[in-house]
Design a protein around this motif. Structure first.
Motif, PDB file in Angstrom:
ATOM      1  N   LEU A  78       0.831  -1.205   0.000  1.00 55.43           N
ATOM      2  CA  LEU A  78       0.000   0.000   0.000  1.00 55.43           C
ATOM      3  C   LEU A  78       0.866   1.256   0.000  1.00 55.43           C
ATOM      4  O   LEU A  78       0.573   2.237  -0.692  1.00 55.43           O
ATOM      5  N   TYR A  79       1.952   1.225   0.764  1.00 55.83           N
ATOM      6  CA  TYR A  79       2.890   2.344   0.812  1.00 55.83           C
ATOM      7  C   TYR A  79       3.434   2.621  -0.592  1.00 55.83           C
ATOM      8  O   TYR A  79       3.475   3.761  -1.051  1.00 55.83           O
ATOM      9  N   GLU A  80       3.824   1.563  -1.274  1.00 57.59           N
ATOM     10  CA  GLU A  80       4.349   1.708  -2.629  1.00 57.59           C
ATOM     11  C   GLU A  80       3.278   2.241  -3.582  1.00 57.59           C
ATOM     12  O   GLU A  80       3.563   3.075  -4.451  1.00 57.59           O
ATOM     13  N   CYS A  81       2.046   1.790  -3.414  1.00 59.99           N
ATOM     14  CA  CYS A  81       0.945   2.296  -4.249  1.00 59.99           C
ATOM     15  C   CYS A  81       0.745   3.793  -4.034  1.00 59.99           C
ATOM     16  O   CYS A  81       0.489   4.533  -4.991  1.00 59.99           O
ATOM     17  N   LEU A  82       0.850   4.243  -2.797  1.00 64.13           N
ATOM     18  CA  LEU A  82       0.615   5.652  -2.481  1.00 64.13           C
ATOM     19  C   LEU A  82       1.769   6.557  -2.878  1.00 64.13           C
ATOM     20  O   LEU A  82       1.559   7.714  -3.257  1.00 64.13           O
ATOM     21  N   THR A  83       2.997   6.045  -2.785  1.00 66.48           N
ATOM     22  CA  THR A  83       4.175   6.904  -2.986  1.00 66.48           C
ATOM     23  C   THR A  83       4.891   6.663  -4.313  1.00 66.48           C
ATOM     24  O   THR A  83       5.691   7.480  -4.734  1.00 66.48           O
ATOM     25  N   GLY A  84       4.647   5.511  -4.916  1.00 65.83           N
ATOM     26  CA  GLY A  84       5.339   5.181  -6.164  1.00 65.83           C
ATOM     27  C   GLY A  84       6.708   4.572  -5.967  1.00 65.83           C
ATOM     28  O   GLY A  84       7.430   4.343  -6.937  1.00 65.83           O
ATOM     29  N   SER A  85       7.068   4.305  -4.711  1.00 65.80           N
ATOM     30  CA  SER A  85       8.366   3.676  -4.456  1.00 65.80           C
ATOM     31  C   SER A  85       8.303   2.843  -3.179  1.00 65.80           C
ATOM     32  O   SER A  85       7.436   3.041  -2.336  1.00 65.80           O
ATOM     33  N   VAL A  86       9.240   1.907  -3.066  1.00 68.66           N
ATOM     34  CA  VAL A  86       9.299   1.082  -1.864  1.00 68.66           C
ATOM     35  C   VAL A  86       9.779   1.936  -0.697  1.00 68.66           C
ATOM     36  O   VAL A  86      10.407   2.986  -0.890  1.00 68.66           O
ATOM     37  N   MET A  87       9.492   1.477   0.518  1.00 66.65           N
ATOM     38  CA  MET A  87       9.878   2.235   1.718  1.00 66.65           C
ATOM     39  C   MET A  87      11.380   2.350   1.868  1.00 66.65           C
ATOM     40  O   MET A  87      11.900   3.407   2.179  1.00 66.65           O
ATOM     41  N   PHE A  88      12.052   1.213   1.692  1.00 61.73           N
ATOM     42  CA  PHE A  88      13.489   1.152   1.944  1.00 61.73           C
ATOM     43  C   PHE A  88      14.196   0.514   0.763  1.00 61.73           C
ATOM     44  O   PHE A  88      13.772  -0.520   0.269  1.00 61.73           O
ATOM     45  N   GLU A  89      15.281   1.129   0.343  1.00 57.19           N
ATOM     46  CA  GLU A  89      16.105   0.560  -0.712  1.00 57.19           C
ATOM     47  C   GLU A  89      17.555   0.629  -0.267  1.00 57.19           C
ATOM     48  O   GLU A  89      18.199   1.664  -0.396  1.00 57.19           O
ATOM     49  N   GLY A  90      18.027  -0.454   0.282  1.00 53.48           N
ATOM     50  CA  GLY A  90      19.422  -0.508   0.664  1.00 53.48           C
ATOM     51  C   GLY A  90      20.268  -0.908  -0.535  1.00 53.48           C
ATOM     52  O   GLY A  90      19.765  -1.421  -1.532  1.00 53.48           O
ATOM     53  N   GLY A  91      21.538  -0.662  -0.432  1.00 50.85           N
ATOM     54  CA  GLY A  91      22.456  -1.045  -1.502  1.00 50.85           C
ATOM     55  C   GLY A  91      22.696  -2.543  -1.562  1.00 50.85           C
ATOM     56  O   GLY A  91      23.260  -3.048  -2.524  1.00 50.85           O
ATOM     57  N   SER A  92      22.237  -3.247  -0.520  1.00 48.61           N
ATOM     58  CA  SER A  92      22.412  -4.700  -0.463  1.00 48.61           C
ATOM     59  C   SER A  92      21.235  -5.293   0.298  1.00 48.61           C
ATOM     60  O   SER A  92      20.454  -4.569   0.936  1.00 48.61           O
ATOM     61  N   LEU A  93      21.133  -6.608   0.247  1.00 53.21           N
ATOM     62  CA  LEU A  93      20.100  -7.320   0.995  1.00 53.21           C
ATOM     63  C   LEU A  93      20.202  -6.984   2.476  1.00 53.21           C
ATOM     64  O   LEU A  93      19.202  -6.681   3.128  1.00 53.21           O
TER      65      LEU A  93
END
Length: 167
Positions: free
Chosen positions: A72-87
């Protein structure tokens, strides 16, 4: 994750590709442990993984509600909450970092405050602070729809009653 949510031609929403099914069948669990898993292995997509899942702790229905909140967060904002450089970086953020509220992240998106509150509750780091069930979440989302419809109706009525139609 969004890739596993499908809309049928009949307008129904279908969830596909459950990575790990939860069961109480001890015999089946033994077979899964013997043939399909390794100790300490983490299942899931990091961008949608609840903190307890990222820590390899016990999961329950509230873990799924966190994942839905992430979608839902991604639907509202157009992006994932967290994007780290690695897993590891992404999982660390899932465990320890609070997401930026959707209305803060996208101030021009006109996200209703009630909807933001529902999504943020789904994304609580503590499962006890999330909705207790999917039914409870559904009821909260329905209230958001009713509240938003009432707000739009009031704005429309105000615009119609204004001499120049401006609000």
């Amino acid at each position: 994750k969004p890739e596993n949510i499908f809309l049928t031609s009949a307008g129904e929403v279908k969830l596909l590709d459950f990575g790990v099914a939860k069961t109480n069948n001890a015999e089946l669990l033994e077979g899964v442990a013997r043939h399909e898993t390794r100790a300490g292995e983490i299942f899931g997509s990091p961008a949608y993984m609840a903190p307890e899942q990222a820590r390899n702790q016990p999961v329950d229905d509230r873990t799924d509600l966190y994942a839905l909140g992430a979608v839902l967060y991604e639907c509202l904002t157009g992006s994932v909450m967290f994007e780290g450089g690695s897993l590891v970086e992404t999982l660390t953020q899932q465990i320890a970092k609070a997401p930026v509220p959707p209305r803060t992240r996208c101030p021009d998106a006109h996200i209703p405050a009630g909807l933001e509150a529902v999504v943020m509750r789904c994304l609580s780091k503590d499962p006890a602070e999330r909705f207790a069930s999917a039914n409870e979440l559904a009821a909260a989302l329905e209230r958001c729809l009713v509240d938003e419809a009432a707000t739009l109706a009031a704005v429309g009525a105000l615009a119609r009653s204004s001499p120049d139609g401006a609000t």
